[in-house]
Each structure stands twice: as C-alpha cells, then as structure tokens.
Enzyme design. Structure first.
Site, PDB file in Angstrom:
ATOM      1  N   ASP A 203      43.528  33.509  47.752  1.00 49.08           N
ATOM      2  CA  ASP A 203      44.412  33.871  48.856  1.00 49.08           C
ATOM      3  C   ASP A 203      45.633  32.936  48.889  1.00 49.08           C
ATOM      4  OD1 ASP A 203      44.501  35.486  51.370  1.00 49.08           O
ATOM      5  OD2 ASP A 203      44.507  33.521  52.322  1.00 49.08           O
TER       6      ASP A 203
ATOM      7  N   ASP B 264      28.354  45.305  55.851  1.00 52.71           N
ATOM      8  CA  ASP B 264      27.772  44.020  55.483  1.00 52.71           C
ATOM      9  C   ASP B 264      27.407  44.030  53.998  1.00 52.71           C
ATOM     10  OD1 ASP B 264      25.489  45.576  55.426  1.00 52.71           O
ATOM     11  OD2 ASP B 264      24.650  44.745  57.265  1.00 52.71           O
TER      12      ASP B 264
ATOM     13  N   GLU C  74      46.691  35.770  44.685  1.00 53.32           N
ATOM     14  CA  GLU C  74      47.601  36.507  45.559  1.00 53.32           C
ATOM     15  C   GLU C  74      48.906  35.711  45.614  1.00 53.32           C
ATOM     16  OE1 GLU C  74      48.347  38.085  50.096  1.00 53.32           O
ATOM     17  OE2 GLU C  74      47.478  36.137  49.716  1.00 53.32           O
TER      18      GLU C  74
HETATM   19  C1  GLC Z   1      46.474  36.881  52.683  1.00 53.42           C
HETATM   20  C2  GLC Z   1      45.403  37.879  53.022  1.00 53.42           C
HETATM   21  C3  GLC Z   1      45.593  38.288  54.451  1.00 53.42           C
HETATM   22  C4  GLC Z   1      45.430  37.064  55.317  1.00 53.42           C
HETATM   23  C5  GLC Z   1      46.389  35.962  54.893  1.00 53.42           C
HETATM   24  C6  GLC Z   1      46.020  34.644  55.503  1.00 53.42           C
HETATM   25  O1  GLC Z   1      47.745  37.425  52.737  1.00 53.42           O
HETATM   26  O2  GLC Z   1      45.460  38.963  52.136  1.00 53.42           O
HETATM   27  O3  GLC Z   1      44.694  39.288  54.829  1.00 53.42           O
HETATM   28  O4  GLC Z   1      45.694  37.393  56.644  1.00 53.42           O
HETATM   29  O5  GLC Z   1      46.355  35.765  53.512  1.00 53.42           O
HETATM   30  O6  GLC Z   1      44.844  34.146  54.944  1.00 53.42           O
END
Ligand code: GLC
Length: 485
Positions: free
Chosen positions: A174, A3, A229
């Site tokens: 993300d 946490d 990402e």
């Molecule tokens: C990205 C995250 C992954 C997640 C996916 C959906 O790839 O790194 O952990 O499951 O997005 O949000």
C-alpha cells in the site's frame, strides 16, 4: 462484509474462472476507520474476518487449487490504536516517539502545506498531550511511520517474514511511494498544493528501502512477489519503482485507469507504458477497477464497453489485475447518504458481489454492510455461469486464451495502424501470433488486415468464424491466424 472462510468457500469459483492469484485487502486487526488500512496488529486476523487458523486453511486450500495468495502490506502508516503509536504518543521521551513523524509548532499552524487524503485538510494533527504535530498522509487515525528510522524498517521486515513463513506468495504494498520522505518536509509546490500529498510524495530515499525489501524477500525459495501501489500520476515515475530489477517486481500503473474510454487516450497509454517500462525490462501491469475507484463498467457507461475493455485488459502485454465482480460487469452500487461508511467516498465499488439470485445473494443476510449492486437478481455468479453468452464467460474464455497462448502471456506487442476510434495491436511469440482490435466508437468500423484471421474471441459473441474485416460498435476481437476449415 465477508470473511476468510467465505473466501475459502469460493475458491472453486476462482479456479473455474481461471485466475492465478488472489490479493486480499487488509484483514488484520483494525479499528476500521479506513476499512483495514488502519492496522492495530499486523500479525493477527481481525475477529470480524476469522482467525489465523482460517488464514492458514485458506492458503493451504488455495495452493492446492493452484492459486497463490497475496496479502496487503500497509507499511506507510499504522492505526493510531497500534501499540507503537499509543506508546509514541504517550511522551516525547517514549522509545517509539521517533517511529513516527513529529514536528514542533503551535496548534494554529501545521508544519507545512501538505493535505491529507479523504479529509481535505492538513496532513497533520496537533497532539494536545505532547504539544507537537504528527504527520498523516491519510486520516488522523493513520499516522505515518518514519521509514528513515532503521527500527521501523526492521519491524516491517519481521512482519513480512511472519506472513511469508505462513506461506503467502507475496505482498500488494500500500502507498509504497509514501515511504521515502524529503527529510526537510518542504511545502508542496503551488501547482499541486491542495491535492492530497499522497498523490505527489515521491522521494528518492524510497529506492534503497525497496532494494533492501527485495533482497529480504528474495531469500525465500518461494520467490514472493512485491506488487506496489505506486499511486503517482505519471507512468515515467511509476517505472522507477522497478529499479534495475532490484526493487518492486510489479507496480500498479494508474494513468490508464484514469484515462477515458477513447482510442486516442488508450493508444497514448500503451505508447507511454512501452516507452518507460521496456527500457528497464520492467513488466507492466494493467488494471481498470479496484476498491478505490468507481467500477469501470460505471465509468465507461455500458456493458458493451466493459466487454471490449475486458479484451483490452486481458490481451495487453503485462499482468492484468481484476477487481472482484468486474467479471460480472458489475456497476457501482447506489449508496444513499444514510448508508455511507467510507470517509473517502468509495463505497459504491465495494458493494458485495452477488453470488446468486436469492434475497441474500449467497451472503447469509439480506442486510449487508453496503447495498447490493444494481441488477443483483440477474447479474450474479449463479445466473451468469449458466449463460454462455454472459460477460462472465467472456472473462473466462479470455483468461483461458491468454494462458494457452505464448504470444498473449509473454509475447512482444506492436501497435498497428487502424482507423480512427480503433486501437489495434499484434502480439507475437515465435510462430504464435494474435491481433487485437478494440473499437471505441458507437459504430461498426472496417479494419483491413492482410491475410486470413479467425475470431478467437469476440466481446459480443460470434466466435470461431473468419474475421470479415468489421469490428462491431463498442466491440473488440481477438484474432488468430488462419482460415475457417
Ligand atoms: C491505498 C488503499 C486505500 C487506502 C489508502 C490508505 O490507496 O488502496 O484503500 O485508503 O491506501 O491506506
């Protein structure tokens, strides 16, 4: 499971290790179908991880320790339990209906051939109540937001402001390449059909979205960073997400993570990164492990290689990003079928990091949410901190060497000719020079270098000596100009 208070209690360790910033995977309110990547309230901490006050304290103490805090922004989709989706789903006439992506059809035929990640089936779910399909690039419990709707964008900017006002230093965004969608939602072409659509979604409409996001964060005097990402399999495409220095500050570049432990493959990755990032003055990132992939120690097969990889990761031109526990040389945990929790098969890398050699390994329980990684009795922070020769100390020395060298942090990078199986490069900033030699083979290799060089760091020990021209099997050295005194 850990946490926020637990992370706060480990800040002294992170300071000792020397890292500059932490990225926290999502701790927001969530039904946890995808372990936090399905958010039902973007402005609150899930009770399992603490409270907003815990978060504020963490930021305050991290900042006092000189560590920046990045949170995970999940803008592509919400949880199906998010009030926006609950409302959207309630009626075709709902004011939130067009915050998500709906299509007419019949229950037997999804609107296109897109495949959802983790489920291996259509990226669409038929909503019985309103008799339309909704899109989800991931689980059915993660409906995609419609970013062509300005209300969605405004709501997400508000959420970002909420966290920036609380002092966060930036966002790991993300699936950022998921935000722009072709309005026609055409079928994926045959050569990629069957792959999750999230690996190929890459529409130019994402770029104005990112430009506006960048302008919005740039207003903050603290200069929050946007790290995206961009889970696309071509570096040439990843580079586009930096825009003209007006979109992402940094993007994850995954092709090197997927490359094998092989000198030719790595040379190629370095050449390709240079070719695509340099012309746009885009600053690269390097990453070998994360919460979505088997740990690189496991992929590469030995601690020697993981050590050599650490030298590579922390000396290449760009920003290195570490995954908690790689500094211990952790392997993936073995997760028996009855303990599997992740629908995406990623449990092995998510096992808790052992802090000490006691039965609870510093977590207050001997029964954590996932099994301990291998060798936790000895491969833990306490034991490895006590052992100068450990991989943990190697990481720490590398981080320090990097911080102290302009050549390593900001210098140019040039690949050097080297025998087969070796990757060699130089880093230079003014008079500050370093040479890095990585031996990907299982044999010692001789590398002829003009001039005298000292071993500043060696993946397997024997530092502070003159380099004798031999890089040990599966070893790596960071060399500094000069001779033994
Ligand atoms: C990205 C995250 C992954 C997640 C996916 C959906 O790839 O790194 O952990 O499951 O997005 O949000």
């Amino acid at each position: 499971m850990g946490d926020l208070a637990g992370i706060r209690s480990r800040l002294p360790y992170l300071s000792w290790l020397g890292i500059d910033a932490i990225w926290l995977s999502p701790f927001f309110r969530s039904p946890m179908k995808d372990f936090g990547y399905d958010i039902s309230d973007y402005r609150d901490v899930d009770p399992q991880f603490g409270t907003l006050e815990d978060f504020d304290r963490l930021v305050e103490e991290a900042h006092a320790a000189g560590i920046r805090v990045l949170v995970d922004l999940v803008p592509n989709h919400t949880s199906d339990q998010h009030p926006w989706f609950v409302e959207a789903r309630s009626s075709r006439l709902s004011l939130k209906r067009d915050w998500y992506i709906w299509r007419d059809g019949t229950p037997d035929k999804p609107p296109n051939n897109w495949v959802g990640a983790f489920i291996g089936g259509p990226a669409w779910t038929w909503d019985e109540g309103t008799e339309q399909w909704y899109l989800h690039q991931f689980l059915p419990e993660q409906p995609d937001l419609d970013w062509s709707n300005p209300e969605v964008e405004a709501a997400m900017h508000d959420i970002m402001r909420f966290w920036m006002d609380r002092g966060v230093d930036g966002f790991r965004i993300d699936v950022v390449h998921g935000l722009g969608k072709d309005p026609e939602l055409p079928d994926d072409p045959p050569e990629v059909a069957g792959m999750p659509h999230s690996l190929v979604n890459n529409h130019p409409s994402v770029h104005p979205i990112l430009q506006r996001m960048r302008s919005m964060v740039d207003v903050y005097a603290s200069h929050p960073v946007l790290i995206g990402e961009v889970h696309l399999l071509e570096t040439s495409q990843v580079a586009l997400y930096y825009g003209q220095n007006d979109e992402l500050h940094l993007a994850f570049n995954f092709p090197p993570l997927f490359a094998p432990w092989d000198a030719t493959a790595w040379k190629e990755q370095i050449v390709v990164a240079d070719a695509h990032f340099k012309p746009r003055q885009a600053w690269p990132t390097w990453v070998l492990s994360n919460h979505d992939n088997p740990r690189h120690r496991t992929r590469y097969g030995s601690e020697e290689r993981a050590r050599a990889a650490a030298v590579l990761l922390l000396t290449l031109r760009g920003t290195p990003i570490l995954y908690a526990g790689e500094e211990l040389g952790l392997e993936n945990a073995w997760v028996p079928p009855e303990r599997v929790v992740d629908p995406g098969g990623r449990d092995g890398c998510r096992a808790p990091l052992p802090w000490d050699g006691t039965p609870t390994h510093g977590w207050g329980t001997s029964d954590p949410w996932l099994p301990w990684p291998p060798e936790a009795d000895t491969r833990n922070v306490e034991a490895m901190r006590a052992e100068e020769g450990s991989i943990l100390h190697l990481y720490r020395r590398l981080i320090r060497a990097r911080r102290e060298s302009a050549a390593l942090t900001a210098g140019t990078q040039e690949l050097l000719g080297a025998p087969e199986g070796v990757v060699a490069y130089s880093r230079r900033f003014g008079e500050d020079r370093r040479v890095v030699l990585i031996n990907f083979t299982e044999e010692p290799v001789e590398v002829a270098l003009p001039g005298a060089w000292m071993i500043e760091i060696a993946s397997g020990g024997l530092e502070g000596r003159q380099f004798d021209g031999v890089v040990p099997a599966s070893g790596a050295v960071l060399l500094k100009r000069g001779s033994e005194t």
